[in-house]
Design a protein around this motif. Structure first.
Motif, mmCIF file in Angstrom:
data_model
loop_
_atom_site.group_PDB
_atom_site.id
_atom_site.type_symbol
_atom_site.label_atom_id
_atom_site.label_comp_id
_atom_site.label_asym_id
_atom_site.label_seq_id
_atom_site.Cartn_x
_atom_site.Cartn_y
_atom_site.Cartn_z
ATOM 1 N N UNK A 181 0.836 -1.199 0.000
ATOM 2 C CA UNK A 181 0.000 0.000 0.000
ATOM 3 C C UNK A 181 0.870 1.248 0.000
ATOM 4 N N UNK A 182 0.228 2.354 -0.207
ATOM 5 C CA UNK A 182 0.959 3.604 -0.200
ATOM 6 C C UNK A 182 1.305 4.039 1.213
ATOM 7 N N UNK A 183 0.443 3.661 2.168
ATOM 8 C CA UNK A 183 0.650 4.100 3.542
ATOM 9 C C UNK A 183 0.464 2.915 4.479
ATOM 10 N N UNK A 184 1.259 2.890 5.524
ATOM 11 C CA UNK A 184 1.107 1.875 6.561
ATOM 12 C C UNK A 184 1.007 2.578 7.909
ATOM 13 N N UNK A 185 0.043 2.203 8.718
ATOM 14 C CA UNK A 185 -0.161 2.863 10.014
ATOM 15 C C UNK A 185 0.312 1.970 11.137
ATOM 16 N N UNK A 186 1.297 2.458 11.880
ATOM 17 C CA UNK A 186 1.951 1.644 12.896
ATOM 18 C C UNK A 186 1.962 2.403 14.214
ATOM 19 N N UNK A 187 1.360 1.805 15.224
ATOM 20 C CA UNK A 187 1.380 2.392 16.560
ATOM 21 C C UNK A 187 2.366 1.606 17.401
ATOM 22 N N UNK A 188 3.238 2.331 18.083
ATOM 23 C CA UNK A 188 4.261 1.643 18.847
ATOM 24 C C UNK A 188 4.566 2.395 20.129
ATOM 25 N N UNK A 189 5.374 1.789 20.967
ATOM 26 C CA UNK A 189 5.857 2.450 22.171
ATOM 27 C C UNK A 189 6.993 3.392 21.774
ATOM 28 N N UNK A 190 7.429 4.178 22.758
ATOM 29 C CA UNK A 190 8.548 5.071 22.467
ATOM 30 C C UNK A 190 9.855 4.285 22.485
ATOM 31 N N UNK A 191 10.848 4.844 21.856
ATOM 32 C CA UNK A 191 12.194 4.260 21.839
ATOM 33 C C UNK A 191 12.242 2.916 21.138
ATOM 34 N N UNK A 192 11.296 2.623 20.279
ATOM 35 C CA UNK A 192 11.273 1.306 19.659
ATOM 36 C C UNK A 192 11.586 1.330 18.168
ATOM 37 N N UNK A 193 12.093 2.452 17.673
ATOM 38 C CA UNK A 193 12.440 2.501 16.254
ATOM 39 C C UNK A 193 13.675 3.375 16.127
#
Lengths: 289, 304, 411
Positions: free
Chosen positions: C71-83
């Protein structure tokens, strides 16, 4: 305008219409659904059943969370009194001594709101830190014992609430003080009333609508507040707002959370009615007509 | 028994009374000064810490001076967007809520109608409701109406929620101002031939304007600062400035956020200071008899 | 404003002008506000068929006739400091940029999760209604993943799209009881819970019993995460958290209550303990390993130890929520992160334990010091001391939560 002139009785309803409709759809209807959920029993996974017998949700909640209820009333009340003590002289000064700087001063009262409340509360954490700007030097020179701490105490929580709601108290008091006709006070002084007497008998009563509004605008959200208790308090300072949040989001116990919410609302309404009675103010709530 | 009126002045001032007058004159001034300092203290800390140079992520302890955050305030992803969203929401909900609320306040304060007491009570209820209840119940409504949802959570739902809780505050604030409204002025204007519409805009509105502006100010600040309700009704796609800060609070709020906070504050204060300065410049205008007549109910308070 | 006569009101006229321009400004902002936020496309529910939803496969069993494309966009919710933040441009995340370069997808990555319950609480209505939550990947801790799977709110992933995961997932994570088909969750990072402290103030602490030593009264934080606080208390009492019963839970709660009544005045917090340690407001905290590493940048004397008696091991897992619009792309993303080179890149930044085999080896070449950091790649003896909290059914979980609430002041 001819139609309206002939049907003057309609005018108030037309004025009320849009706003009330908005409130009905987006407040009453969700509220009803939440009220229904307070009579559920069951859990998220096993499903919920409605039953009027579940009014026990209310009694159980009241019994179990009594300390938090009481604490909310105490902290909210203390914060309201403090806010009043700070705000009234300030509103008085702006209204009567402000002159052309009135608007600016008024705005300075409200301006801290434009930085986020979280930033402000964290700033207080920095200011009141155990070894921070205020207490660090005091401890170094020995004025305070080494383990003196304001953070995570009831004092910090009440101070936080007070600070956050100061504009709520100041603005309404200012609005009603600003309307006071100064000639009345002059007249009183011409009749040899002292400054204090003139204040007590003229200004203060005339400012009561504002005091009433300000107190409500402060006490009510203060009772339901949980952020200050969360950031500045500890486990012995939790307020009913913290409990409700915990029940909603952590325990996923919607029936209890809903019951607590309505209990809180009932408590607030009761307190307001008592307060209105004391101030002798049918008029105040109905706007003076 | 004198046939001529005697000018009655105040009795000569005793030393205590003189001290009292002195105190009274300056005490309020000093107190206001202290109060303003108290109000501004956290703002000052926010501003100071925007110059902090934290080695890690915690902007909690002073570590060093730098203007980096000021040079690139929007370097943090999501910060700029969240500020725009917050401002848009605040303006939008203020305008809508102030309009709706003022109408309601007018109706409540000036008309007797059936259901008035009930309406009074009803307006009051949203203020007595804990924010978390407002937020959670609204979210359930938004999600359950329509498939696909008529109200997908996002900007629109937050706007609806903000207007909803703002209306009550506007009504209460404007109504405090409407108590004692000089209705005879309106009657006088209409006696002089003004239509109700003209009367409203030329007589009523300017008189209630201070109250309306105060209410609008309150609504704006409530909207821009709201967290709990916004968190619930915004879903997780639209982020306002408070939500952004709350999320970042877990690990440490970067100095750039302090920069934005300081800037918003400075702009707001600056705008009002500007309007005051402009007001001073225009004070030399002529005053006519009509002004005096219309101003009978109010005395200028300069110098008191 | 109100000092001046009614007719002579420059402020009134100006107020109208100002008000008018404010209204215009507001309308302008509102217009670009709605387009500026991500309320467009990815969030408008599964029924509004856009090109992206047509491309996403709806489930693991449907075999698309044309190969799906990202897809053109991917929505990712994560915790802080995890990327991993890009060292050359701290507005970007390197791994996400690499993914975009390869597949063309812009990842809408939001660090909005700071508490499992609060986060799920805000999307629960959508999950219950089977609607798009607006997220394609969410990262939740074991027990929440277990609950989501139990409620049917997590979708099964197509492992055919994820060969890296099948090949490189460390064995210890395979075969959990709460994911019988092994395809409803993929571990993201693991972490350890133990002692967080400032060596300059307390020296080196190694015993679990420090948490219950009254010499820290007024200067100690416990964790608001029930499983961590109760787990460490159980270890202190000599019990095993991985086999705990509700009776054990009650004992742990009683112990916490005992020490609080004795004046410990511990405060229950989430990540905020790191700030307290850095600012010197506390001396000791129940801490998560990765947080301390990051906080060391602010205060170099901070340190973390797994207690000699034991510590907790927890895992945050990628889950695709029900109703997600871009499932195929989500699977691609997770698979991408299980490439050992990418996993090494992430591990170098994230400072938690990576579940990907081969990451340590890939890291040795570029950053040997990191590759031998015991907090990121713990040695076998430390791993042996770590316990995973027992899986709870709903009734037991409610009991534990209720009891825990009595000591956190919420019961």
């Amino acid at each position: 305008m001819g139609y309206l002139a002939r049907h003057r009785g309609l005018v108030p309803y037309l004025l009320l219409g849009p706003g009330l409709l908005w409130l009905f759809v987006f407040y009453v209807i969700p509220g009803i659904s939440m009220f229904t959920s307070s009579f559920w029993s069951g859990t998220l996974e096993t499903g919920y059943t409605f039953s009027l017998d579940n009014f026990t949700n209310y009694t159980a909640a009241l019994g179990r969370f009594q300390p938090q209820f009481i604490r909310s009333v105490l902290y909210g009340g203390a914060a309201t009194l403090l806010t009043f003590a700070i705000a009234y002289p300030l509103a008085y000064a702006i209204a009567f001594r402000g002159g052309r700087y009135k608007n600016l001063l008024l705005f300075l009262v409200v301006a801290p709101f434009f930085t986020s409340f979280l930033l402000r509360t964290i700033s207080w954490k920095i200011i009141l830190g155990d070894n921070g700007i205020v207490f660090g030097p005091l401890k170094d020179i020995g004025l305070l014992p080494g383990d003196f701490a304001v953070l995570q105490t009831p004092i910090a929580v009440i101070s936080g609430i007070t600070y956050n709601f100061l504009p709520f108290m100041t603005l309404p008091i200012y609005v009603s003080l600003e309307k006071v006709d100064f000639r009345l006070i002059e007249a009183a002084q011409d009749l040899f009333a002292s400054r204090l007497g003139a204040f007590r008998r003229i200004t203060l009563p005339l400012s009561l609508p504002g005091v009433f509004a300000g107190s409500l605008l402060t006490f009510i959200p203060a009772m339901g507040d949980y952020v200050n208790a969360e950031l500045l308090g500890n486990t012995t300072t939790t307020m009913i707002g913290n409990v409700i949040q915990n029940q909603f989001l952590t325990q996923n116990n919607y029936p209890t959370a809903a019951a607590l919410s309505f209990l809180l609302m009932a408590g607030i309404l009761l307190a307001v009615l008592v307060y209105a009675r004391i101030l002798g103010t049918e008029e105040l709530t109905s706007g003076g007509r | 028994m004198a046939t001529q009126p005697i000018a009655m002045g105040k009795p000569p001032a005793s030393p205590i009374a003189r001290v009292g007058r002195f105190l009274d004159h300056y005490l309020l001034l000093v107190y206001t000064g202290f109060a303003v300092v108290y109000l501004m203290l956290p703002v000052a800390v926010i501003a100071v810490f925007s110059f902090n140079d934290p080695a890690g992520r915690s902007n909690f302890v002073w570590q060093g001076f730098t203007v980096d955050a000021w040079l690139r305030p929007f370097a943090i992803p999501g910060l700029g967007d969240s500020v725009m969203v917050s401002l848009a929401l605040a303006f939008g909900s203020t305008i809508i809520a102030t309009s709706l609320g003022t109408l309601i306040a007018l109706a409540l304060a000036r008309y007797q109608f059936r259901g008035r007491a009930a309406t009074n009570f009803f307006i009051f209820l949203p203020m007595a409701t804990p924010e978390i209840v407002l937020g959670a119940s609204l979210l359930t409504l938004f999600v359950s109406v329509g498939q696909p949802p008529v109200f997908p959570t996002g900007f629109l739902t937050i706007l609806i929620a903000h207007v909803m809780f703002n209306i009550s505050y506007v009504v209460v604030t404007v109504r405090a101002r409407l108590v004692g409204f000089p209705i005879h002025l309106e009657e006088a204007a209409m006696d002089l031939g003004a239509t109700p519409w003209t009367t409203f805009w030329k007589v009523t509105f300017p008189l209630i304007l201070p109250g309306v502006m105060a209410a609008a100010l309150l609504a704006f600040s409530l909207s821009i600062d709201d967290f709990v309700i916004t968190n619930f009704t915004g879903g997780t796609n639209t982020q306002t400035f408070p939500m952004f800060i709350y999320a970042k609070n877990r690990i440490g709020i970067p100095p750039e956020v302090n920069v934005i906070g300081t800037v918003i504050f400075a702009v707001a204060v600056g705008m009002v200071a500007l309007s005051v300065w402009l007001g001073k410049r225009r004070q030399g205008r002529e005053v006519g008899p009509a002004d005096v007549f219309l101003n009978l109910h109010k005395q200028p308070r300069e110098g008191k | 404003m109100s000092d001046q006569p009614v007719l002579d009101r420059p402020v009134t006229r100006r107020a109208v002008l100002v008000g008018g321009s404010l209204a215009g400004f507001a309308a302008f902002l509102a217009a670009c506000g709605t387009s500026g936020t991500k309320t467009a496309d990815p969030t408008t529910g599964p029924a509004t068929a856009g090109p992206t939803s047509a491309l996403a496969t709806s489930g693991p069993t449907s075999a698309p006739t044309t190969p799906p494309s990202p897809s053109a966009v991917l929505n990712w919710a994560n915790w802080t400091y995890y990327m991993d933040v890009d060292p050359t441009d701290d507005t970007k995340f390197k791994t996400l940029e690499d993914f975009k370069a390869l597949f063309g997808t812009t990842v809408n990555y939001q660090e909005v999760i700071d508490d499992n319950d609060s986060f799920i609480g805000t999307i629960r209505p959508q999950l219950q209604g089977g609607q798009d939550t607006g997220w394609d990947i969410i990262v939740v801790t074991d027990w929440m993943a277990a609950r989501l799977i139990r409620l049917g709110w997590a979708v099964g992933m197509d492992l055919g799209n994820m060969p890296n995961v099948t090949a490189n997932l460390q064995d210890v994570y395979k075969g959990v009881s709460w994911d019988s088909t092994n395809d409803h969750h993929v571990p993201w990072q693991s972490g350890m819970t133990g002692l967080g402290f400032d060596t300059a103030k307390t020296g080196n602490l190694t015993s679990i019993h420090e948490f219950f030593d009254l010499k820290y009264k007024g200067n100690i934080d416990y964790l608001s995460e029930m499983r961590d606080s109760i787990g460490l208390t159980l270890i202190h009492l000599g019990k095993d958290p991985s086999t705990a019963t509700t009776a054990d839970g009650d004992l742990a709660v009683a112990e916490i209550k005992r020490v609080q009544d004795a004046g410990m005045a511990a405060v229950f917090k989430g990540n905020a303990y790191a700030q307290d340690l850095t600012a010197g407001n506390i001396l000791l905290a129940m801490a998560w390993s990765g947080d301390i590493i990051v906080a060391q940048a602010d205060l170099a004397t901070l340190s973390f130890n797994v207690a000699t008696e034991g510590g907790m091991l927890w895992t945050d897992n990628c889950v695709i929520p029900k109703g997600a619009v871009n499932q195929y792309t989500a699977e691609l993303m997770i698979n991408f992160c299980y490439d050992p080179k990418i996993a090494a890149q992430l591990a170098a930044y994230i400072n938690y334990i990576t579940p990907v085999k081969g990451a340590a080896e890939a890291l040795v070449a570029s950053d040997p010091e990191m590759a031998s950091n015991p907090l990121i790649f713990p040695p076998a003896d430390v791993l042996a001391r770590l316990k995973i909290f027992v899986g709870l059914n709903e009734a037991d979980e409610a009991h534990f939560n209720e009891q825990f609430a009595t000591v956190t002041g919420l019961g």
